[in-house]
Motif scaffolding. Structure first.
Motif, short mmCIF file in Angstrom:
data_model
loop_
_atom_site.label_atom_id
_atom_site.label_comp_id
_atom_site.label_asym_id
_atom_site.label_seq_id
_atom_site.Cartn_x
_atom_site.Cartn_y
_atom_site.Cartn_z
N UNK A 30 15.21 -6.47 57.35
CA UNK A 30 15.68 -7.57 56.85
C UNK A 30 16.12 -8.65 57.94
N UNK A 31 15.73 -10.00 57.77
CA UNK A 31 16.15 -11.00 58.70
C UNK A 31 17.13 -11.93 58.14
N UNK A 32 17.94 -12.83 58.92
CA UNK A 32 19.00 -13.52 58.36
C UNK A 32 18.10 -14.86 58.12
N UNK A 33 18.65 -15.62 57.08
CA UNK A 33 18.06 -17.03 56.91
C UNK A 33 19.34 -18.13 56.55
N UNK A 34 19.04 -19.19 56.89
CA UNK A 34 20.44 -20.07 56.39
C UNK A 34 19.82 -21.32 55.55
N UNK A 35 20.41 -21.75 54.44
CA UNK A 35 19.89 -22.94 53.65
C UNK A 35 20.26 -24.23 54.62
N UNK A 36 19.40 -25.12 54.23
CA UNK A 36 19.42 -26.25 55.09
C UNK A 36 20.49 -27.34 54.23
N UNK A 37 20.56 -27.08 52.74
CA UNK A 37 21.00 -27.98 52.14
C UNK A 37 22.64 -27.38 51.77
N UNK A 38 22.86 -26.28 51.41
CA UNK A 38 24.39 -25.93 51.00
C UNK A 38 25.00 -24.71 52.28
N UNK A 39 23.99 -24.59 53.25
CA UNK A 39 24.45 -23.97 54.52
C UNK A 39 24.66 -22.28 54.00
N UNK A 40 24.51 -21.87 53.09
CA UNK A 40 24.72 -20.64 52.82
C UNK A 40 23.88 -19.77 53.77
N UNK A 41 24.06 -18.74 54.28
CA UNK A 41 23.56 -17.63 55.18
C UNK A 41 23.24 -16.39 54.25
N UNK A 42 22.07 -15.87 54.37
CA UNK A 42 21.76 -14.68 53.48
C UNK A 42 20.73 -13.97 54.26
N UNK A 43 20.24 -12.74 53.82
CA UNK A 43 19.40 -11.93 54.29
C UNK A 43 18.24 -11.82 53.24
#
Length: 259
Positions: A30-43
């Motif tokens: 898996x790789x991490x991602x970040x939402x540009x709208x709510x700034x949530x970081x998830x895999x």
């Protein structure tokens, strides 16, 4: 492949960097991602890692077939593992631990530095799958939390030993009880899916909560996800147990320092 934010559902996500200590057996592909709208970081799933792994496996099988074919025919010029002039002792186990270390250095979770201050015995040459676990077993039995954590990951992934989720859970529990934050996070994952332990969302939340308090960022999202599966009464009890656990560890540490 398009990813959606698990919190707000937005498609405006971008890849984030893997931070030190984040890469574990559970998120190997898996790789991490970040939402540009709510700034949530998830895999999310790393499709490229699967492709590379499959390609590497196919190449290894191809090379193995070539070697087998050459040895089968055993003609002049064929590949030989041991020449007639070499003594039989050359086919035995490696002569030193550094050779064993280099043989398993490809494992991302294996921290060979934990072994630098103590010699370990060389395992049976006929059982090379035990090389890796033998490097950590002695220190784990003596109470090293980091060695217990590393050993738990090896059993969890089946790397260097037979995969055994129950054994993995036991070593991770020992490390977690010694306040090893990454072991606490991994243990929370095991309780969340019932792997090696009975599925228990309360215990999963407790270990995620303790790991999050120690600064393990991925434990924060995991804790909040586990929280949604609990009733109000279960959540209150789990939070109290996590708080009591930390208080007891703090009191024990204070008593130790006063001696």
């Amino acid at each position: 492949m398009t990813f959606h934010c698990p919190e707000c559902g937005s498609e405006r996500v971008h890849q984030s960097r893997v931070r030190p200590g984040e890469r574990t057996a559970a998120n190997l592909f898996q790789i991490p991602f970040r939402c540009r709208d709510c700034k949530t970081r998830f895999w999310g799933r790393n499709t490229g890692a699967y492709i590379v792994t499959l390609a590497g496996g196919g190449f290894t099988l191809f090379i193995g077939w070539i070697i087998w074919f050459a040895l089968l025919h055993d003609e002049p010029g064929s590949i030989k593992l041991l020449s007639d002039s070499q003594p039989a002792a050359m086919s035995e186990a490696p002569a030193s631990n550094p050779l064993l270390s280099s043989a398993i250095a490809r494992g991302e979770e294996i921290d060979i530095k934990t072994l630098n201050d103590e010699e370990t015995s060389i395992p049976d040459a006929n059982n090379p799958r035990y090389y890796t676990t033998s490097l950590f077993l002695d220190k784990a039995i003596k109470g090293s939390a980091d060695a217990q954590y590393q050993l738990g990951l090896l059993y969890l992934a089946g790397r260097g030993t037979l995969q055994d989720f129950s054994e993995a859970a036991e070593w991770l529990t020992l490390a977690a009880e010694q306040n090893h934050s990454l072991a606490q996070y991994e243990l929370g994952l095991l309780y969340q899916i019932g792997q090696g332990v009975e599925l228990d969302m309360e215990k999963s939340y407790i270990w995620f909560n303790i790991a999050a308090a120690a600064g393990v960022e991925q434990a924060i999202l995991a804790r909040d996800k586990a929280m949604r599966a609990l009733s109000a009464a279960q959540l209150k009890a789990a939070q109290k147990e996590a708080r009591d656990w930390l208080d007891n560890k703090l009191k024990f540490k204070q008593k130790t320092n006063q001696r």
